[in-house]
Design a protein around this motif. Sequence first.
Motif, PDB file in Angstrom:
ATOM      1  N   UNK A  26      28.707  44.588  36.068  1.00  0.00           N
ATOM      2  CA  UNK A  26      29.497  43.522  36.694  1.00  0.00           C
ATOM      3  C   UNK A  26      28.720  42.916  37.859  1.00  0.00           C
ATOM      4  N   UNK A  27      29.128  41.718  38.238  1.00  0.00           N
ATOM      5  CA  UNK A  27      28.673  41.149  39.505  1.00  0.00           C
ATOM      6  C   UNK A  27      29.647  41.658  40.561  1.00  0.00           C
ATOM      7  N   UNK A  28      29.142  42.399  41.530  1.00  0.00           N
ATOM      8  CA  UNK A  28      29.992  43.023  42.545  1.00  0.00           C
ATOM      9  C   UNK A  28      29.753  42.327  43.884  1.00  0.00           C
ATOM     10  N   UNK A  29      30.800  41.723  44.435  1.00  0.00           N
ATOM     11  CA  UNK A  29      30.715  41.036  45.725  1.00  0.00           C
ATOM     12  C   UNK A  29      31.437  41.871  46.779  1.00  0.00           C
ATOM     13  N   UNK A  30      30.760  42.140  47.870  1.00  0.00           N
ATOM     14  CA  UNK A  30      31.335  42.986  48.923  1.00  0.00           C
ATOM     15  C   UNK A  30      31.147  42.322  50.279  1.00  0.00           C
ATOM     16  N   UNK A  31      32.018  42.677  51.240  1.00  0.00           N
ATOM     17  CA  UNK A  31      31.800  42.232  52.616  1.00  0.00           C
ATOM     18  C   UNK A  31      30.920  43.259  53.323  1.00  0.00           C
ATOM     19  N   UNK A  71      29.620  38.977  32.873  1.00  0.00           N
ATOM     20  CA  UNK A  71      30.878  38.353  32.483  1.00  0.00           C
ATOM     21  C   UNK A  71      32.075  38.941  33.249  1.00  0.00           C
ATOM     22  N   UNK A  72      31.800  39.977  34.012  1.00  0.00           N
ATOM     23  CA  UNK A  72      32.865  40.658  34.754  1.00  0.00           C
ATOM     24  C   UNK A  72      32.560  40.542  36.249  1.00  0.00           C
ATOM     25  N   UNK A  96      35.055  36.576  32.269  1.00  0.00           N
ATOM     26  CA  UNK A  96      36.072  37.082  31.339  1.00  0.00           C
ATOM     27  C   UNK A  96      37.174  37.822  32.088  1.00  0.00           C
ATOM     28  N   UNK A  97      36.807  38.466  33.196  1.00  0.00           N
ATOM     29  CA  UNK A  97      37.802  39.209  33.983  1.00  0.00           C
ATOM     30  C   UNK A  97      37.342  39.276  35.435  1.00  0.00           C
ATOM     31  N   UNK A  98      38.315  39.369  36.323  1.00  0.00           N
ATOM     32  CA  UNK A  98      38.032  39.489  37.758  1.00  0.00           C
ATOM     33  C   UNK A  98      38.918  40.592  38.332  1.00  0.00           C
ATOM     34  N   UNK A  99      38.284  41.570  38.969  1.00  0.00           N
ATOM     35  CA  UNK A  99      39.017  42.631  39.665  1.00  0.00           C
ATOM     36  C   UNK A  99      38.835  42.442  41.164  1.00  0.00           C
TER      37      UNK A  99
END
Length: 653
Positions: A26-31, A71-72, A96-99
């Motif tokens: 997944x592409x993981x975005x964090x602060x 895609x996630x 396709x999905x976002x958590x």
Amino acid sequence: MSSTSISLSSIQLNQITSLTKLCSNALVLVDQITFEWFHMTNLIGHLFCSIDHPTIKLINDLNLFENNKHKHLVIILSESIAIARLNQICSQHSFDSIDLLTSSPTLIDDYNNELDEHLFDLLQLKYLQFPFISITEQFFLIPTLIPYRLPSIETITSFNNEKIKTLTSLDGIFHTDEIKTIRTYSEMLNTLMASMNAYEDIFALGPLSHIIAREYTQMKHTKQRRRSGENKIALLLIDRHLDLATPSAHQQDTLLAQMINILPNKRIQSTDKCQQRTIDIKVDTRALIKSSSMKFENDFNSYFFADMKRRVENLDAKSIFDNIVYSKSKVATSEVFTHLLESLIYNNLETKIKPVKVSAAAISACLEKFRQSPITVCKNYELLVMSCCLMQLLDSVSQNQKIERLAGLEKILVQALTTNAGPSPYSIVLQTLKEDLTKPEEQRQLKLIDYIILLVHIYSLAGNDVFYGKEEKDRIHKLIGKEILVDSSFTNELRQEMKILGYSLEIEHVLDVIYEQLDLLSSHKRRYKHLNSLVVHGNDEQPTYRQSLLKQIFDLHKRVRSSASTSQQEQLLQDIEHVPFDGFTDFVKNSFVTAKPTLVSNDYSTLVIFIVGGVTTQEIQFVQEYSQQIKKQIIIGSSGIIKPEDILSMLLN
């Protein structure tokens, strides 16, 4: 209801495993705060060792979706985010999905229904069950709480227990940001208890802790989660403000205390940049690197807590690390050095060990042999990082001397306070400062800010009792304000420190403001029956002495445990308030029980102490010692580790 011992490291490992699975490919975005949490738990290492490793980016990166093939999308937040920004991120690229994972529901504020409609079905909102970091099995940190500014001393000291009990709403009493802070603390503590599978009773010492506890017991999801809890736990919240003498002291009983005071720290700031807390310690590891082609400081910086989490199965490293945190400095120093020497032979880098005294030079010579074999360095990395720490401490001669002098002055001041003979504590500080001013600047061991912290330390112990009357107080203020502070080398440095703290008043008024805050706290503490002073008055057999709030709680706890007297238990309840839940389960349970729950109940398998505002290395050590004495699991935690200079920001906010 069964109760088992809580393993913080096992809980953390399970949560890391779950997050690793969720973030796979997944592409993981964090602060920034979440990134620090990833780093300290070694979650980044776990993620990149997985087969379908993710791409991790900071959420403020200008090129979030450049070369993205995932895609996630997974967004993990420990700080608030504007809904408009969330809409922008989620709509900028097709997924396709976002958590969306947050450590607190309060972080996502969509009261105005700004979230784009097309995201309702796509976006899955989840809550992190483990937003804290286990440093040892008895000590954890929640760095995600540091950005939130706590209510002012003026606000919290205006409340007593009866007033708090009648609170029906926080609105109109606290500012919006303060309400957000209180709710975030409550929600974080709920996730803490959830991860421990707790059926908890909550206790509070201090008005802010009581307000947080009240909010905690009112939350619907807390009540629902608690019903299915299996581990009977006592959760005790304590206001940091009630004991500012302990964090303003320069005690160095443990190696961890020395490292916090002397080595560079990894610190997180509050959003208003007025408060900072330590969450880790930077370690210079150039001594382990064969090539010296490093261009940037971060190329050779390790992080002490984070690196100790690299391999949880390394029991030898864990044992040495625990000694650094809990044992006396000499014991821990000897153990680190002994293991380093033994490791030389074990790894065939030395044939025999020559008797040698522990020193920075001796450790450096050992590390020189390790650095010739990078594979061996990797195998023994935790031990070598601890050795680098020890070498830096032993090499910091002037810093050690400064801390020792401050600790010595504190002992003299406390002695002057408790014996009521000779000069007053403030006269001693003043005379020492005047003597320093006669020396050239380069020969002055202490800065003016060190003297200010000394004054805070002694005043937080005894308030106006440290003066021989109002005349002396006025005279000392006049001298400090109009004679000593005109010395530019001292004044400019302190002014700069105050500027960093976000404080704008002239230095001449700083002490008065500090005294006003400490007087408010002292007046509030007088409401307590037993835990009302940090100076314990003696008798013919026992002289007057200084004692931290946590140590007093443990001593009172011990006396109550050994006494069958219900009056002793009632006295304990007078200061440490039990905050009941309002649920039906508790109503039915309490219908058959006449006495309130107390901290000394044998039903509790674990006592969890959370200090609101920062914990000290001394308190971390106290918990381990007392836990061994009473043979019961005690865990302590906070948002970060607090240092003496942090006290000024608390008082001057």
